[in-house]
Motif scaffolding. Structure first.
Motif, PDB file in Angstrom:
ATOM      1  N   LEU A 319      52.612  -0.439  29.924  1.00  0.00           N
ATOM      2  CA  LEU A 319      52.908  -0.792  28.534  1.00  0.00           C
ATOM      3  C   LEU A 319      54.379  -1.180  28.433  1.00  0.00           C
ATOM      4  N   TYR A 320      54.645  -2.469  28.166  1.00  0.00           N
ATOM      5  CA  TYR A 320      55.998  -2.994  28.066  1.00  0.00           C
ATOM      6  C   TYR A 320      56.215  -3.472  26.623  1.00  0.00           C
ATOM      7  N   LEU A 321      56.997  -2.718  25.855  1.00  0.00           N
ATOM      8  CA  LEU A 321      57.289  -3.068  24.458  1.00  0.00           C
ATOM      9  C   LEU A 321      58.782  -2.859  24.230  1.00  0.00           C
ATOM     10  N   GLU A 322      59.591  -3.730  24.792  1.00  0.00           N
ATOM     11  CA  GLU A 322      61.037  -3.600  24.711  1.00  0.00           C
ATOM     12  C   GLU A 322      61.601  -4.476  23.589  1.00  0.00           C
ATOM     13  N   ASN A 323      62.605  -3.918  22.879  1.00  0.00           N
ATOM     14  CA  ASN A 323      63.349  -4.669  21.859  1.00  0.00           C
ATOM     15  C   ASN A 323      62.442  -5.189  20.746  1.00  0.00           C
ATOM     16  N   LEU A 324      61.665  -4.286  20.150  1.00  0.00           N
ATOM     17  CA  LEU A 324      60.713  -4.682  19.114  1.00  0.00           C
ATOM     18  C   LEU A 324      60.880  -3.896  17.814  1.00  0.00           C
ATOM     19  N   ARG A 325      61.902  -3.087  17.679  1.00  0.00           N
ATOM     20  CA  ARG A 325      62.207  -2.362  16.426  1.00  0.00           C
ATOM     21  C   ARG A 325      61.071  -1.407  16.027  1.00  0.00           C
ATOM     22  N   ILE A 326      60.459  -0.761  17.007  1.00  0.00           N
ATOM     23  CA  ILE A 326      59.420   0.229  16.733  1.00  0.00           C
ATOM     24  C   ILE A 326      60.100   1.577  16.480  1.00  0.00           C
ATOM     25  N   SER A 327      59.716   2.253  15.432  1.00  0.00           N
ATOM     26  CA  SER A 327      60.344   3.534  15.081  1.00  0.00           C
ATOM     27  C   SER A 327      59.314   4.660  15.073  1.00  0.00           C
ATOM     28  N   GLY A 328      59.843   5.899  14.998  1.00  0.00           N
ATOM     29  CA  GLY A 328      58.985   7.070  15.012  1.00  0.00           C
ATOM     30  C   GLY A 328      59.062   7.799  16.335  1.00  0.00           C
ATOM     31  N   GLU A 329      58.376   8.948  16.416  1.00  0.00           N
ATOM     32  CA  GLU A 329      58.366   9.718  17.648  1.00  0.00           C
ATOM     33  C   GLU A 329      57.346   9.134  18.628  1.00  0.00           C
ATOM     34  N   VAL A 330      57.669   9.221  19.905  1.00  0.00           N
ATOM     35  CA  VAL A 330      56.754   8.746  20.939  1.00  0.00           C
ATOM     36  C   VAL A 330      55.570   9.706  21.012  1.00  0.00           C
ATOM     37  N   PRO A 331      54.339   9.227  20.850  1.00  0.00           N
ATOM     38  CA  PRO A 331      53.181  10.132  20.891  1.00  0.00           C
ATOM     39  C   PRO A 331      53.076  10.826  22.247  1.00  0.00           C
ATOM     40  N   GLN A 332      52.895  12.123  22.219  1.00  0.00           N
ATOM     41  CA  GLN A 332      52.792  12.881  23.461  1.00  0.00           C
ATOM     42  C   GLN A 332      51.610  12.423  24.297  1.00  0.00           C
ATOM     43  N   GLY A 333      50.503  12.015  23.639  1.00  0.00           N
ATOM     44  CA  GLY A 333      49.312  11.596  24.370  1.00  0.00           C
ATOM     45  C   GLY A 333      49.506  10.351  25.208  1.00  0.00           C
ATOM     46  N   LEU A 334      50.562   9.579  24.910  1.00  0.00           N
ATOM     47  CA  LEU A 334      50.819   8.364  25.686  1.00  0.00           C
ATOM     48  C   LEU A 334      51.107   8.694  27.144  1.00  0.00           C
ATOM     49  N   PHE A 335      51.766   9.829  27.378  1.00  0.00           N
ATOM     50  CA  PHE A 335      52.122  10.206  28.742  1.00  0.00           C
ATOM     51  C   PHE A 335      50.931  10.773  29.519  1.00  0.00           C
ATOM     52  N   SER A 336      49.869  11.099  28.806  1.00  0.00           N
ATOM     53  CA  SER A 336      48.720  11.742  29.446  1.00  0.00           C
ATOM     54  C   SER A 336      47.561  10.790  29.716  1.00  0.00           C
ATOM     55  N   LEU A 337      47.715   9.524  29.345  1.00  0.00           N
ATOM     56  CA  LEU A 337      46.646   8.561  29.663  1.00  0.00           C
ATOM     57  C   LEU A 337      46.386   8.590  31.157  1.00  0.00           C
ATOM     58  N   SER A 338      45.140   8.663  31.531  1.00  0.00           N
ATOM     59  CA  SER A 338      44.798   8.948  32.928  1.00  0.00           C
ATOM     60  C   SER A 338      45.283   7.889  33.910  1.00  0.00           C
ATOM     61  N   SER A 339      45.413   6.625  33.456  1.00  0.00           N
ATOM     62  CA  SER A 339      45.786   5.550  34.376  1.00  0.00           C
ATOM     63  C   SER A 339      47.226   5.102  34.236  1.00  0.00           C
ATOM     64  N   ILE A 340      47.963   5.660  33.273  1.00  0.00           N
ATOM     65  CA  ILE A 340      49.273   5.109  32.936  1.00  0.00           C
ATOM     66  C   ILE A 340      50.253   5.251  34.109  1.00  0.00           C
ATOM     67  N   GLN A 341      50.975   4.151  34.392  1.00  0.00           N
ATOM     68  CA  GLN A 341      51.941   4.128  35.494  1.00  0.00           C
ATOM     69  C   GLN A 341      53.356   3.853  35.020  1.00  0.00           C
ATOM     70  N   THR A 342      53.493   2.948  34.047  1.00  0.00           N
ATOM     71  CA  THR A 342      54.823   2.526  33.610  1.00  0.00           C
ATOM     72  C   THR A 342      54.867   2.400  32.096  1.00  0.00           C
ATOM     73  N   LEU A 343      55.913   2.970  31.493  1.00  0.00           N
ATOM     74  CA  LEU A 343      56.175   2.826  30.062  1.00  0.00           C
ATOM     75  C   LEU A 343      57.580   2.275  29.892  1.00  0.00           C
ATOM     76  N   ARG A 344      57.691   1.054  29.420  1.00  0.00           N
ATOM     77  CA  ARG A 344      58.991   0.437  29.164  1.00  0.00           C
ATOM     78  C   ARG A 344      59.123   0.230  27.650  1.00  0.00           C
ATOM     79  N   LEU A 345      59.871   1.103  26.992  1.00  0.00           N
ATOM     80  CA  LEU A 345      60.013   1.086  25.543  1.00  0.00           C
ATOM     81  C   LEU A 345      61.483   1.014  25.145  1.00  0.00           C
ATOM     82  N   ARG A 346      62.277   0.409  25.954  1.00  0.00           N
ATOM     83  CA  ARG A 346      63.727   0.330  25.733  1.00  0.00           C
ATOM     84  C   ARG A 346      64.056  -0.530  24.505  1.00  0.00           C
TER      85      ARG A 346
END
Length: 966
Positions: A319-346
């Protein structure tokens, strides 16, 4: 007195000289090839004379006396493609890929080749405009012109190519827009059968016309990345429900909102919208449950809270969503997705407390730099020890500046070196010559090299070697299945390039020789340029750029030098004809006196076999080996590399099975008995006799046998995809959906029906079961293992009184009780197999018998006869199982207690054919097992090249087989 042999020799030599100047190849084709070669500075070594078909010119394939295929990839040719190409009016395949110095404009006369199906010119240096005349090639299926220097616009005439399947114009210098039809001229919107639009890395511009997409289109790849498109994305994009890969990234002038109907694309797996100027709300991806890779970074979407769909996409790896003005807390469940390898939310506005608890063990990188996170909590569960990047957050300004996570590179394990294929050298590796490399199998040789470009892989973790090992294995399997002399595959240094393609170096090493020959390179390169090889699904679409292969001893000759010596060659050929003829005749005479006639040779083989002190299965005393070759122990030892562990492909009660390569290049499976094996002399001889007398595409072929030095071995054709049983249990990696299972059982039924109704005399197999049904490269079923089989006899008797043999669970109870064996005994076993195919259960396990379970559970008043709990969950939803009820009815008829109530196999075949039509499971033109591989249980299976791609275009290659030992 007869005519003197020497007079015959003399007359023969005169006739030979008289015909020496004549050629079998069509004179027009010969003239065309010579005209083409005259424009090249180099050409293959044996392009001499005037008979390319008879002389088997390298890279030339003929049908009769007409040239139908030119395959000359990586031959280092320079020059241009002459207009003489129009002379080859029967040409179907033209592949000149990877000749970097081959360029100039394409001749418009190429449009006269009305039978052309494949036009492949990848990685050359062709310039100028793409000839509009290509639109006249009404039979064209593959058009690959990528990685050249073409300029100008896409000709609207290409919209007339109604049979086009693969359309690749990427990596050129094309300008202008996407042409659409206007009533007088065609356009790309007419290409409703095309599955691949690959137009990335050009200079295409203008708006993307809404008319170009429709619900009738079958597109699975739409690649428009790295261009200059402007305007908005048309809402008609949402009509492409078959779409699996979508790339609009790096079109800086692409503006406007993303269509709200985007989530209609429920088959979409890879979604790239990065580096555009899109506005409006962040797209809602709810319900797009096939997505594995999402990149929408660096756009101008309006500010938004964290989307609800973040944690609802189970197959998501990246999931690559960089520089998009997204606000709020990062959902904890995002880190637990069974296949997730990379999170780029800079570069967003993510805030509050970052909480990570029980992260997926697949997660390698979390980049949250330049956000507004104030606190970090690592939960009490499994700690996260991979890379976490938090620089630029308030958290790092609260006395945490020394925290490793606040450094530029974040917290991580030591970086792993780039992937490189492991070496199998057991001891100190040998020192190779300067032009050779060490293969993974520790052999010095000259590999064929190049670069693989994957345009949209479904993963981002390049440290996971399993991906690349799968790639190597599937590629080697493809080469071997086509009888190519490949020893091993090596991959190294994967990285993501500036165009967001995954690049890696590829080396293909020769088998049994220091380097490939010219024909080998023609074949190996064609497998890659023609997309014959299909990678594991997670790699997505690819292309290959091969390097020039330097052949030994200067076998590539210049055209000019060859022309200078042509008179001498012709003179020597004509002058030596008489000598050749005399030697030939003398050799024939001597050979016949030494060896006798072929019939005598066969008689000696029969005599040798007859000397075995075992009972024959036929009415004659000598077993009938009809074409089966007798091998010596030393021959089989050599072709299996001394029965090496590397060639061990199976083990059973009989012994081991080894892969081998005959001197002809044919792949075989060698079944070697071991002392105390479950199969004795009679079974050994039975299988030889029966398999040598049957020939059917759904029955495994016997190549030969060995009865030497106390060894018993059977040599079969090689089948690469294991047994039906292995597929049903998930051991082979081949995923069989409902339609594929129907095609497999239909093939098996046809093989058994052939044994019962067309073999002379008829044959009862007596051991029909899932482990005796093999699957070839195309997932065609082949019935195997005839050690227990019986002939019905030539007197037409319909039954045999015999000792009961077979496999419990599949065994006909009537045969078990009466010892009367009939063809209906095989029908019963096949009925059990039908039930096994839909339940994926062993027929007999822990006292539970699948026949009784199904019979007891059937309720014909209910959907699917009420068998939901018994069916294999891998079959999917009931709505996709058209014909299931009729299938169950047929299976239950086959397992009737009384043989007379069971249908004959011919009727079984007809009924399965009817069910196949109901399910729309007619065999695709070219489905390979690699299209069916399922590597991740937690990911929605995706087939980047579809299950109905056009024919393999391999230009030959032997059918394949792996034999399942008992």
């Amino acid at each position: 007195m007869g005519v003197s042999p020497w007079i015959i020799v003399f007359l023969f030599s005169v006739l030979l000289q008289g015909f020496a100047t004549l050629a079998d190849t069509n004179i027009q084709d010969t003239s065309g090839l010579n005209g083409i070669a005259a424009n090249w500075d180099t050409k293959p070594s044996n392009w001499v004379g005037n008979d390319p078909c008879t002389d088997k010119w390298i890279g030339i394939i003929c049908t009769g006396n007409r040239v139908t295929s030119i395959r000359l990839s990586s031959f280092g040719m320079s020059g241009t493609l002459s207009g003489d190409i129009q002379s080859l009016s029967e040409l179907q395949y033209l592949d000149l890929s990877y000749n970097k110095k081959l360029g100039g404009s394409l001749p418009p006369s190429i449009g006269t080749l009305t039978k052309l199906q494949n036009l492949i010119l990848v990685g050359c240096s062709f310039t100028g405009e793409i000839p509009k005349e290509i639109g006249q090639l009404s039979n064209l299926i593959f058009l690959s012109l990528n990685s050249n220097k073409f300029t100008g616009s896409i000709p609207p005439s290409l919209g007339s190519l109604s049979k086009l399947y693969w359309f690749d114009l990427a990596d050129n210098q094309l300008t202008g827009g996407l042409p659409i039809s206007n009533g007088t001229t065609p356009g790309l919107d007419n290409l409703t059968n095309t599955k691949h639009f690959h137009f990335g890395i050009n200079q295409l511009s203008g708006s993307i016309p809404s008319q170009i997409f429709s619900s009738n289109m079958k597109l699975i790849h739409l690649l428009l990345d790295n261009n200059k498109f402007s305007g908005s994305i048309p809402s008609t994009l949402g009509l492409l429900k078959t779409l699996e890969v979508l790339r609009f990234d790096s079109n800086a002038q692409l503006t406007g909102s993303v269509p709200t109907n985007l989530n209609n694309l429920t088959s979409l797996a890879e979604f790239h919208l990065a580096n555009c100027n899109l506005t409006g709300p962040l797209p809602d991806l709810t319900g797009m449950n096939s997505l594995s890779f999402v990149d929408m970074s660096n756009n101008s979407f309006s500010a938004s809270d964290v989307p609800t769909w973040f944690t609802t996409l189970p197959p998501l790896t990246s999931l690559y969503l960089e520089n998009l003005r997204i606000s709020g807390e990062v959902p904890q469940g995002l880190f637990s997705l069974s296949s997730i390898q990379t999170l780029r939310l800079r570069g967003n506005r993510l805030n509050g407390t970052l909480s990570i608890a029980d992260p997926s063990n697949q997660l390698q990188l979390v980049d949250l730099r330049d956000n507004a996170i104030t606190a970090v909590t690592i939960g009490a569960g499994t700690p996260y020890k991979k890379t976490l990047m938090l620089a630029g957050n308030p958290f790092c300004n609260q006395g945490n500046s020394d925290d490793a996570r606040c450094k530029a590179t974040g917290q991580s394990n030591p970086a792993l070196p780039p992937y490189k294929t492991a070496s199998n050298c057991a001891a100190l590796p040998p020192t190779c010559h300067s032009n050779q490399l060490l293969s993974p199998n520790c052999i010095c040789s000259v590999p064929y090299r190049g670069t693989l470009f994957f345009r949209s892989p479904g993963f981002s973790d390049l440290t996971n070697s399993s991906y690349f090992i799968q790639l190597e294995n599937t590629m080697k399997t493809k080469f071997l299945s086509l009888s190519l002399p490949v020893d091993s595959i090596s991959i190294r240094d994967p990285f993501v390039d500036i165009n967001n393609n995954l690049e890696m170096s590829l080396e293909v090493y020769p088998s049994g020789k220091v380097q490939f020959g010219e024909q080998d390179i023609s074949d190996v390169a064609f497998i890659l340029s023609n997309q014959t090889y299909k990678p594991p699904p997670t790699f997505g679409p690819y292309y290959f750029i091969g390097q020039y292969y330097s052949f030994a001893n200067g076998v590539l000759q210049t055209s000019k030098s060859k022309k200078n010596h042509l008179p001498l060659i012709v003179g020597v050929a004509v002058g030596g004809a008489a000598v050749v003829a005399a030697l030939l005749a003398l050799t024939i005479c001597i050979t016949r006196r030494k060896k006798g006639s072929p019939k005598q040779t066969e008689d000696r083989s029969q005599s040798y076999v007859s000397s075995w002190d075992i009972k024959s299965t036929s009415t004659s005393t000598a077993p009938q080996v009809r074409g089966a070759r007798m091998f010596s122990f030393d021959e089989l030892k050599k072709i299996t590399n001394n029965f090496s562990e590397a060639n061990d492909i199976g083990t059973g009660g009989y012994g081991k099975v080894y892969r081998g390569t005959l001197p002809t290049g044919q792949l075989v499976a060698v079944k070697r008995s071991q002392q105390g094996s479950l199969q004795g002399n009679l079974e050994f001889r039975t299988e030889i006799e029966l398999l040598s007398r049957v020939h059917h595409k759904n029955v495994v072929s016997l190549v030969g046998f060995c009865f030497d030095q106390g060894e018993q071995m059977l040599v079969y054709e090689y089948v690469p995809n294991g047994t039906l049983k292995e597929s049903l249990t998930g051991k082979s990696g081949v995923r069989l959906d409902w339609k594929r299972r129907l095609r497999v059982v239909l093939g098996a039924a046809k093989g058994i029906a052939y044994l019962h109704e067309l073999a002379e005399p008829p044959i009862i197999h007596r051991d029909i079961k899932s482990s005796n049904v093999l699957l070839d490269e195309r997932l065609n079923a082949k019935v195997s293992d005839f050690g227990l089989s019986k002939l019905l006899g030539e007197d037409g008797r319909g039954q045999i009184t015999t000792q009961v043999k077979g496999t419990m669970g599949y065994l006909d109870p009537e045969y078990y009780m009466t010892q009367q064996l009939t063809d209906k005994s095989d029908v019963y076993s096949f009925g059990v197999l039908l039930l096994e195919v839909i339940t994926a259960k062993k027929p007999l396990e822990r006292g539970r018998y699948v026949v009784n379970e199904v019979k007891g559970a059937v309720d014909r008043r209910k959907d699917m006869y009420g068998l939901h709990e018994l069916l294999d969950p891998a079959l999917g939803a009931s709505s996709a199982l058209a014909g299931l009820e009729q299938y169950i009815d047929l299976a239950l008829r086959c397992v009737e207690e009384s043989g007379v109530q069971r249908p004959p196999m011919g009727e079984v075949v007809s009924e399965i054919e009817r069910i196949v039509k109901m399910a729309g499971a007619g065999a695709p033109i070219a489905e390979s097992a690699s299209d069916s591989m399922s590597y991740y249980a937690n990911r929605t299976p995706r087939h980047p090249y579809g299950g109905d791609s056009p024919s393999d275009y391999s230009g030959g290659g032997l059918p394949s087989t792996r034999v399942e030992p008992k």
